[in-house]
Design a protein around this motif. Structure first.
Motif: not given
Length: 168
Positions: A77-86
């Motif tokens: 769980v994080g606070h920002a969208r991650k690139a190259n992942t769903n």
């Protein structure tokens, strides 16, 4: 004095199996969509805004807990969208413009489940609707069921791969 609930565990287990089935369930990706877990490994990230309410953050943690319980994948769980992942995004700030209009038109008790590309969004007009959205997501796509209160009434099927269609 009534017997301890654990005495009923074999009966409850048998009833749960009769109602919901047992064993590994396969998920066949049909059409477009994305995986949350593949062969027991996480291939998705849960996103909740840093300024989100405590309840929304709790729902993100709960979603991670159940993804792990069903597939064995430890989704972060994080606070920002991650690139190259769903990404599974919790909160209305992740909605597209037309989805925000839809949510506004649904009123105070509205919720939106949507997915496209590498993003699924669970959003609601209030924290209660976000909670209902997470429960709906868990039931619809992970097969989690709560037959009655207590751990004995919870059903988590085992699926090494969890696939979400882009028709949410």
């Amino acid at each position: 004095r009534p017997p301890e609930l654990s005495v009923f565990a074999p009966v409850i287990s048998h009833a749960r199996e009769a109602l919901l089935g047992t064993g590994e369930q396969s998920v066949a990706p049909i059409g477009e969509g994305f995986a949350l877990a593949q062969d027991g490994e996480p291939v998705a990230h849960i996103v909740v805004d840093k300024g989100a309410s405590a309840k929304a953050k709790k729902m993100a943690a709960m979603l991670s807990y159940y993804i792990f319980g069903v597939s064995g994948a430890k989704t972060q769980v994080g606070h920002a969208r991650k690139a190259n992942t769903n990404n599974i995004c919790i909160g209305d700030q992740f909605l597209e413009d037309q989805e925000k209009i839809l949510l506004d038109n649904l009123g105070y008790e509205g919720l939106v489940l949507s997915s496209s590309g590498d993003k699924a969004v669970i959003a609601g007009a209030s924290d209660d609707e976000i909670e209902f959205g997470v429960y709906e997501f868990l039931e619809r796509y992970l097969g989690v069921r709560w037959l009655f209160p207590s751990d004995l009434g919870e059903h988590m099927p085992r699926k090494k791969t969890i696939f979400i269609p882009n028709e949410v």
